[in-house]
Write an enzyme that holds these catalytic residues in place. Structure first.
Site, PDB file in Angstrom:
ATOM      1  CG  ASP A   8     105.588 -57.763  52.621  1.00  0.00           C
ATOM      2  OD1 ASP A   8     105.021 -57.085  51.736  1.00  0.00           O
ATOM      3  OD2 ASP A   8     104.970 -58.557  53.349  1.00  0.00           O
ATOM      4  CG  ASP A  60     102.296 -56.703  59.014  1.00  0.00           C
ATOM      5  OD1 ASP A  60     101.358 -57.150  58.327  1.00  0.00           O
ATOM      6  OD2 ASP A  60     103.374 -57.327  59.164  1.00  0.00           O
ATOM      7  CB  CYS A  76      85.516 -41.869  70.470  1.00  0.00           C
ATOM      8  SG  CYS A  76      87.050 -42.147  69.553  1.00  0.00           S
ATOM      9  CB  CYS A 106      89.525 -40.608  67.249  1.00  0.00           C
ATOM     10  SG  CYS A 106      88.069 -41.066  66.304  1.00  0.00           S
ATOM     11  CB  CYS A 113      84.406 -40.277  67.180  1.00  0.00           C
ATOM     12  SG  CYS A 113      84.589 -42.046  66.809  1.00  0.00           S
ATOM     13  CG  HIS A 130      86.986 -45.209  65.727  1.00  0.00           C
ATOM     14  ND1 HIS A 130      87.144 -44.423  66.852  1.00  0.00           N
ATOM     15  CD2 HIS A 130      86.519 -46.418  66.170  1.00  0.00           C
ATOM     16  CE1 HIS A 130      86.781 -45.116  67.923  1.00  0.00           C
ATOM     17  NE2 HIS A 130      86.391 -46.320  67.539  1.00  0.00           N
TER      18      HIS A 130
END
Length: 435
Positions: A96, A262, A372, A374, A377, A399
């Site tokens: 954009d 977004d 968590c 992820c 973590c 995260h």
């Protein structure tokens, strides 16, 4: 529904040693540092949003890119520049113009050709038409009997200019046979004015429309605009919300035609918010503040004036880091950790209206990073919850992106059709705890 992460060149250094707080001597930022999608083994978002204003820089804001990075982006294209081949699933890139960077100007500093050349050169998958943001929200202009004078001519001109650009953009896109998918931008000052913009963009031939200027609006005002648009939206026309998340209303957004959005909110909250710094299962937690003595301006000023000693400050800083390390290994109680954290807080923030005692107690009691899944973590452990320096703070932001996306996807289907019942429940639980 797709989530695009706006790019602002946020990367992390994989060589950073969190215990000794040192980097590898041969570290080179662009070559060695990692984007969010390179950190995770699971998807964390669907694509990037890259703004021309962010790349080029405009006015006092400046560019987030170095000259060599700008040249490299134009030479090799965005897919290779962002190394999207390293993502755990395909990523798309939307371009954009970055209208908020020049919002105070009478007209955009770019031409339609400038914007199209940027999209084509960078090899984006989507390109948003050139626009000029309308910041005023005047819903009273929709009232029966409200005449043209209810809306200043300068505001109406911004809408007309945006629509003129959209028409030129689509015409040149078709004539040039560009590979990227075009999005027309709708700007407005009220629900009906947004609906009018969408109607006119559809008449031009757009079936993917970005709604701009909604970042400052209250959620209920955004919903009112979407409801007005719904009356004009043709079957098959998709909407993109520029810069808007409002997670607790995403299900309603989806029903009203929003196919993508977004936002940098999950990333920025990690180090910009006073309390909500860490996402987990629809809840948010306060990060543990342990500022660096050398990196805290007010603390340095007090040391320089002789109010406190540098040795005392460093001793407390070290004690806090040690307390968190011992807590995470099960060798220090919550009360003992909070005691030393608040002692240091009294030193670096003596004028604070209230301390973080209750927030820290909840964060340490729940210790959400231990649960968590992820990659950040699992690797960082307690370091992810420490508010201290860019490497920890940015990883916590990564995260948050992963956690937000995972919660969004786990609540829905493979086609991104999801509900946010769990997230709403989590927010209600958080509100009850706070109150």
């Amino acid at each position: 529904m797709k989530f695009f992460l706006p790019d602002s060149q946020d990367l992390v250094d994989p060589s950073f040693d969190f215990e000794n707080e040192q980097r590898a001597k041969d570290r080179r930022r662009q070559r060695h540092d990692l984007y969010a999608h390179e950190v995770f083994s699971q998807p964390a978002f669907d694509g990037f949003l890259v703004s021309k204003g962010m790349v080029d820089g405009f006015g006092a804001l400046g560019s987030r890119y170095t000259l060599s990075q700008r040249l490299r982006l134009s030479q090799i294209g965005a897919p290779e520049f962002f190394r999207v081949n390293r993502a755990p699933h395909p990523l798309q890139i939307m371009g954009d113009c970055g209208a908020f960077t020049y919002v105070k100007e009478q007209k955009p500093p770019y031409s339609v050709d400038d914007v199209m050349d940027f999209y084509a050169t960078c090899r984006f998958d989507y390109g948003v038409s050139l626009d000029h943001v309308i910041l005023d929200f005047l819903p009273e202009a929709d009232a029966p009997g409200a005449g043209p004078r209810a809306v200043p001519a300068a505001i109406r001109r911004r809408q007309e200019l945006t629509l003129e650009y959209a028409s030129e953009f689509l015409h040149k896109h078709t004539r040039g046979r560009h590979a990227f998918k075009p999005l027309g931008v709708a700007q407005g000052w009220s629900p009906q004015s947004y609906a009018t913009s969408v109607k006119r963009l559809q008449q031009m031939g757009y079936d993917y429309i970005a709604l701009g200027g909604m970042v400052p609006l209250k959620t209920q005002d955004i919903l009112r605009c979407l409801q007005a648009i719904q009356a004009q939206r043709a079957h098959g026309t998709r909407l993109h919300l520029l810069g808007v998340t409002r997670t607790e209303h995403i299900e309603e957004f989806y029903r009203l035609g929003v196919a993508s959005f977004d936002s940098t909110s999950p990333l920025r909250q990690a180090f910009k918010d006073a309390h909500d710094n860490y996402y987990h299962n629809g809840l948010t937690y306060t990060a543990i503040r342990i500022p660096q003595v050398e990196g805290n301006t007010s603390l340095q000023q007090r040391i320089a004036s002789g109010q406190i000693s540098q040795n005392q400050a460093r001793k407390l800083e070290t004690a806090c880091l040690q307390a968190m390390r011992l807590f995470d290994s099960g060798r220090r109680s919550i009360s003992k950790v909070i005691e030393v954290l608040l002692e240091y807080e009294d030193l670096y923030a003596p004028d604070a209206k209230r301390n973080h005692a209750k927030d820290y107690e909840r964060t340490l009691r729940d210790a959400p990073w231990r649960r968590c899944a992820c990659d950040i973590c699992k690797h960082l452990k307690h370091h992810v919850i420490i508010f201290r320096g860019a490497e920890r703070n940015r990883r916590r932001g990564f995260h948050n992106i992963w956690s937000f996306y995972r919660h969004m996807r786990d609540s829905g289907t493979d086609t991104h059709e999801f509900t946010v019942g769990q997230q709403v429940a989590g927010l209600k639980e958080r509100a009850c705890r706070t109150n």
